[in-house]
Write a protein that holds these residues in place. Structure first.
Motif, mmCIF file in Angstrom:
data_model
loop_
_atom_site.group_PDB
_atom_site.id
_atom_site.type_symbol
_atom_site.label_atom_id
_atom_site.label_comp_id
_atom_site.label_asym_id
_atom_site.label_seq_id
_atom_site.Cartn_x
_atom_site.Cartn_y
_atom_site.Cartn_z
ATOM 1 N N PHE A 59 44.491 12.965 48.089
ATOM 2 C CA PHE A 59 45.550 12.720 49.056
ATOM 3 C C PHE A 59 45.007 12.453 50.462
ATOM 4 C CE2 PHE A 59 47.982 15.014 45.741
ATOM 5 C CZ PHE A 59 48.949 14.049 45.520
ATOM 6 N N HIS A 100 42.756 17.513 46.984
ATOM 7 C CA HIS A 100 42.702 17.353 48.432
ATOM 8 C C HIS A 100 42.045 16.027 48.814
ATOM 9 C CE1 HIS A 100 42.542 18.622 52.628
ATOM 10 N NE2 HIS A 100 41.286 18.191 52.659
ATOM 11 N N ALA A 111 50.958 18.110 50.332
ATOM 12 C CA ALA A 111 50.863 16.654 50.366
ATOM 13 C C ALA A 111 52.213 16.022 50.060
ATOM 14 C CB ALA A 111 49.808 16.164 49.378
ATOM 15 N N GLN A 118 48.837 20.827 46.031
ATOM 16 C CA GLN A 118 48.223 19.509 45.936
ATOM 17 C C GLN A 118 47.914 19.148 44.479
ATOM 18 O OE1 GLN A 118 45.138 19.163 49.309
ATOM 19 N NE2 GLN A 118 45.944 21.251 49.466
ATOM 20 N N CYS A 131 45.537 22.748 55.121
ATOM 21 C CA CYS A 131 46.719 21.887 55.156
ATOM 22 C C CYS A 131 47.765 22.531 54.258
ATOM 23 C CB CYS A 131 46.402 20.459 54.713
ATOM 24 S SG CYS A 131 46.139 20.257 52.950
ATOM 25 N N ASP A 183 47.915 11.063 52.855
ATOM 26 C CA ASP A 183 49.201 11.682 52.508
ATOM 27 C C ASP A 183 49.182 13.214 52.535
ATOM 28 O OD1 ASP A 183 50.352 9.226 52.206
ATOM 29 O OD2 ASP A 183 50.119 9.145 50.033
ATOM 30 N N LEU A 184 48.196 13.808 53.205
ATOM 31 C CA LEU A 184 48.186 15.263 53.370
ATOM 32 C C LEU A 184 49.215 15.679 54.410
ATOM 33 C CD1 LEU A 184 44.350 15.960 53.422
ATOM 34 C CD2 LEU A 184 45.933 16.460 51.555
#
Length: 429
Positions: free
Chosen positions: A404, A401, A374, A340, A371, A409-410
């Motif tokens: 995004f 984090h 991104a 990210q 996650c 947009d993750l």
């Protein structure tokens, strides 16, 4: 504010899964199983792919009497019939890691002359395999691991410390099996630049290139104040009081084999083939991009600008892998991970350019959040400005984090049950 994937975004997502498929344990393990071995086999192992590797062994060897214990990250388990799967904490170990490793070593104690210890090793095993030397507790390991991860030092330096306060890392798992007279075969899914078995999961079945003195030096360079129990053990080792990890030429490591069965480059090759089939021109920059994520993004952005300056008959995709780091400077504790942060730094460098990009960890977890990474779109910075978000400030605070997440947009892939390091693809239409 999140929108549906358009054509190029979907291609990037599909390429990510193409790379992962090249490291799917259910595809890559079977060709390396010694199915003609007639002796007793005990299966051990650790890593984010350990459970799926164990399941793959059972599939490839259905009539073989198998037993053993493998350790994987919480949430990364997979059903098995013969091999026991235990879950533990990652990246900071706790009592569950200690228990799981002790249970695994009980299986090693059952080995005899002529048996085979089949070790299934993958990224994440360094934290999962936690059985400290006498005098050092799991809490001591937790503290030094956390501090080293925050320091931003390379993973091989972190592992040098972990190897020298462990009863199983740095070749010591193999030594325990060899002491029982068993042969050792380690099948390894590599998440390490260079694919050196000693670096992957801290090399439980490989000769070690680091020393006690190295471990002390790395702690000093990282400015990490390790617990006095760890420092005392390392200093005694440097004085020759504690036994070193096995080195190249150690006769005790005979009949130990380490085989890399999947790695980042194979994943990039798979993604490259995918893009070629879609009529694009893929360029593999390399599978060895390391260092600070921000610096890596600046380096890659120069290659992107070069491609943007050239005439194109078809879309170009720049592919890369490796393992970047994030140093939390000035006491800041941001959320996110190297993928990210790389993508946010890339967006900051290339603001306004017509590019799409994805940066994601192939294990499904990037840094300290649940996650994978991104996605960057041509309008990402425009949308950020509309939301009064200063990309440079988010980058300074290591808070990619949140950036995004607010853009929607993750990438949340869930557990992939494999691990071949970071995957990055930049698509220039």
């Amino acid at each position: 504010m999140k929108k549906e994937f358009d054509k190029f975004e979907q291609l990037l997502m599909d390429s990510f899964y193409a790379a992962i498929k090249a490291a799917d344990p259910h595809k890559v393990v079977a060709p390396h199983i010694p199915v003609n071995f007639e002796g007793r086999v005990i299966v051990v192992g650790a890593g984010k792919a350990a459970a799926s590797m164990a399941a793959a062994v059972e599939e490839a060897w259905p009539n073989k009497e198998l037993t053993g214990v493998v350790i994987t990250r919480h949430g990364y388990s997979e059903p098995t019939k013969k091999i026991r799967v235990l879950e533990a904490s990652h990246p900071i170990p706790d009592e569950s890691n200690l228990y799981a490793t002790q249970e695994m070593m009980k299986m090693v104690d059952q080995l005899h002359e002529g048996d085979l210890m089949l070790a299934l090793i993958s990224g994440g095993g360094s934290a999962l395999l936690s059985m400290p030397v006498e005098g050092v507790t799991i809490d001591h390991i937790r503290q030094v691991t956390s501090d080293l991860l925050k320091s931003g030092v390379p993973i091989d330096q972190i592992n040098a410390v972990r190897k020298h306060v462990s009863q199983v890392k740095g070749g010591r798992l193999a030594l325990a099996a060899r002491a029982k007279g068993a042969d050792v075969l380690a099948l390894i899914i590599s998440d390490s630049v260079g694919d050196n078995p000693s670096d992957i999961a801290s090399g439980p079945c490989a000769e070690d290139f680091s020393t006690y003195a190295d471990a002390l030096w790395y702690l000093s360079q990282a400015k990490v104040e390790a617990p006095k129990e760890i420092l005392e053990h390392l200093r005694n080792g440097a004085r020759g009081i504690n036994a070193e990890t096995p080195k190249i030429g150690d006769v005790r490591m005979r009949s130990v084999k380490n085989k890399i069965i999947a790695n980042s480059f194979k994943g990039l090759q798979s993604a490259s083939s995918f893009f070629k089939e879609k009529g694009m021109r893929p360029v593999i920059i390399g599978d060895n991009i390391v260092g600070e994520a921000k610096a890596a993004a600046q380096q890659v952005s120069r290659k992107v600008r070069l491609e943007l300056s050239k005439p194109r008959r078809k879309p170009v995709v720049l592919l890369s892998g490796g393992e970047c780091t994030v140093t939390l400077s000035h006491g800041r504790i941001g959320k996110g991970g190297p993928c990210q942060e790389f993508l946010l730094a890339l967006a900051n460098e290339l603001r306004g350019e017509n590019i799409y990009a994805i940066a994601a960890d192939t294990d499904g977890v990037d840094g300290n959040v649940e996650c994978a990474g991104a996605m960057l779109r041509p309008d990402s910075m425009t949308r950020a400005t509309y939301l009064n978000m200063d990309a440079a400030q988010y980058l300074k605070e290591h808070n990619a984090h949140a950036f995004f997440a607010k853009l929607g947009d993750l990438l949340d892939t869930g557990p992939t049950r494999t691990n071949i390091n970071d995957y990055r693809a930049i698509l220039i239409p």
